[in-house]
Design a protein around this motif. Structure first.
Motif, mmCIF file in Angstrom:
data_model
loop_
_atom_site.group_PDB
_atom_site.id
_atom_site.type_symbol
_atom_site.label_atom_id
_atom_site.label_comp_id
_atom_site.label_asym_id
_atom_site.label_seq_id
_atom_site.Cartn_x
_atom_site.Cartn_y
_atom_site.Cartn_z
ATOM 1 N N PRO A 250 -3.433 1.913 2.271
ATOM 2 C CA PRO A 250 -3.321 4.354 3.004
ATOM 3 C C PRO A 250 -4.778 4.843 2.428
ATOM 4 N N ASP A 251 -5.103 5.452 2.868
ATOM 5 C CA ASP A 251 -6.061 6.493 2.174
ATOM 6 C C ASP A 251 -5.152 8.060 1.152
ATOM 7 N N LEU A 252 -4.675 7.144 -0.009
ATOM 8 C CA LEU A 252 -3.090 7.939 -0.373
ATOM 9 C C LEU A 252 -4.271 8.404 -1.617
ATOM 10 N N GLY A 261 -7.834 3.728 1.529
ATOM 11 C CA GLY A 261 -8.048 2.462 2.851
ATOM 12 C C GLY A 261 -8.597 1.289 3.476
ATOM 13 N N ARG A 262 -9.045 0.614 2.236
ATOM 14 C CA ARG A 262 -9.526 -0.786 2.286
ATOM 15 C C ARG A 262 -8.510 -1.225 2.981
ATOM 16 N N TYR A 263 -9.243 -2.742 3.709
ATOM 17 C CA TYR A 263 -8.643 -3.882 4.034
ATOM 18 C C TYR A 263 -9.107 -5.124 3.245
#
Length: 457
Positions: A250-252, A261-263
């Protein structure tokens, strides 16, 4: 609170910490790693020693109340209301015998404590990936550790257990003194009593070669990474234990910027051979594609938790597992795709390479030793309310669909990697092991006091 109130079942003369709803400290005592499943017992016994556990079991037996045991709260089977909860976090004794290569651990000890104590003598326990996990509960569920293919399950190395059974008896159990109870306690979870201490064998490991190799799943086809990884596992010796995980971070703001945000599709490796041999062994993995992160290196065993870097903060989660006798490549790739960037929420998919020492028979109830793979999926929950409601039901439906492609190779489920499915016990044991455990349950706990778990009765 003084647990010497006249007329209270199991009353004692000394002071003992017992808490009820509304008491100061009640909520703090219940706090654990898993925040998704509310625990609201009628009585909490905050145990500092075996006598406290005996008093709690006696109280529950006289009142006809179910008993649960909580050390760290990582593996709660479900929400629960009423009954008795024994918390063991204060029972944190760790005593290493370097000559015998053993360690005695109390019921509330976390693996990080054991790793640190054993390292002073050039030894290591067969701990898991997270230092905050309770050593005793982990081992009673089998214990699949970061050196598992070389040394087997943690349960395979237990020398003795101290346990309070439902009749209030304190038993020191070994394979020689009570072989059937010894067998059932190791692998049977918390079904047969409240274990207050274990004596476990240590292994002569002070350092290893390992770490993580993370690939950008948006730049490199995850299916290609999975195929390369599974092909690589066919070439490695038993001294290599590994897994691969795929998740969208998650982009936290609390996460490192490099992860937001990375996979990432990440291969984790632990190898007890030399660094030079380790570099040679992982070369095919590095050849898959340029890595987003490469932490493979020689490291002291005290840094072994950095291989997986599991979350160290309490949170809510739900999860399932499948023990597989072979891989259905198409089914695995479909699962990873469904749980990837296109999913409407975060999922963690992990595949553990089994075999090696894990396949060897042992005098315990740890099942599914013929499995070659452990497939896991874990999903964070939004909060405590979700765990008991529609959010979990939605996840169950998603899991059923996502895991359908591997069902023909499924031999069961893993007790230690089944989170929040306390009402579903199918597949946790093969039929013969389940029948044998049920017989022990009828003998040692005929009233089924210890039913705040994955019940085998």
């Amino acid at each position: 609170m003084d647990f010497s109130t006249p007329g209270t079942p199991g009353a004692r003369t000394e002071q003992q910490l017992v808490l009820r709803p509304g008491d100061a400290g009640y909520d703090d005592e219940l706090a654990g790693f898993q925040t998704g499943f509310a625990q609201r017992p009628d009585v909490v016994f905050a145990a500092s020693g075996t006598d406290d556990v005996v008093a709690a079991v006696a109280y529950a037996a006289e009142a006809g109340l179910p008993v649960g045991v909580q050390a760290t709260g990582h593996g709660l089977p479900d929400a629960s209301h009423g009954g008795v909860l024994i918390t063991t976090r204060r029972m944190d004794e760790v005593v290493v015998d370097p000559a015998a290569r053993t360690v005695r651990v109390g019921a509330g000890v976390r693996w990080g404590q054991v790793v640190a104590a054993a390292a002073e003598h050039g030894l290591a326990p067969l701990n898991g990936s997270a230092p905050s996990v309770g050593a005793v509960s982990y081992t009673l569920g089998g214990g699949l550790g970061i050196l598992a293919r070389e040394f087997g399950y943690a349960a395979d190395h237990v020398r003795s257990l101290d346990v309070v059974t439902a009749d209030g008896a304190v038993r020191h159990v070994t394979a020689e003194s009570e072989p059937e109870l010894f067998w059932g306690l190791l692998g049977g979870g918390a079904n047969l009593g409240a274990v207050t201490a274990l004596e476990i064998g240590l292994v002569p490991v002070a350092r290893l070669y390992g770490g993580a190799l993370a690939f950008d799943g948006r730049a490199v086809d995850p299916a290609a990474i999975l195929r390369a990884y599974t092909a690589w596992t066919e070439t490695v010796p038993d001294e290599v234990t590994s897994s691969v995980a795929a998740l969208v971070y998650p982009d936290l703001p609390m996460l490192p910027e490099a992860l937001r945000g990375r996979y990432l599709v990440t291969v984790r490796v632990a190898y007890t051979g030399s660094a030079e041999d380790g570099e040679r062994l992982v070369a095919p993995l590095r050849a898959i594609a340029p890595a987003h992160e490469d932490s493979l290196r020689e490291l002291p065993y005290t840094e072994s938790h950095t291989i997986h870097s599991d979350p160290d903060f309490p949170h809510a989660y739900y999860g399932e597992s499948r023990m597989l006798d072979a891989l259905d490549t198409a089914g695995l790739e479909r699962l990873v795709s469904l749980a990837g960037p296109a999913a409407d929420r975060m999922h963690v998919v992990q595949l553990n390479h089994l075999g090696g020492a894990l396949a060897r028979p042992a005098a315990n109830a740890v099942p599914h030793r013929d499995a070659r793979w452990l497939l896991r999926i874990l999903s964070p929950l939004d909060g405590a309310a979700d765990a008991a409601g529609a959010d979990r039901e939605t996840l169950r439906e998603f899991y059923a669909d996502a895991l359908a492609g591997v069902e023909r190779h499924t031999v069961g489920r893993s007790l230690n990697f089944t989170f929040g499915s306390g009402d579903r016990t199918e597949g946790l044991y093969d039929p013969e092991t389940r029948k044998r455990l049920a017989g022990l349950k009828a003998l040692y706990d005929p009233a089924n006091l210890f039913r705040r778990n994955y019940d085998v009765s």
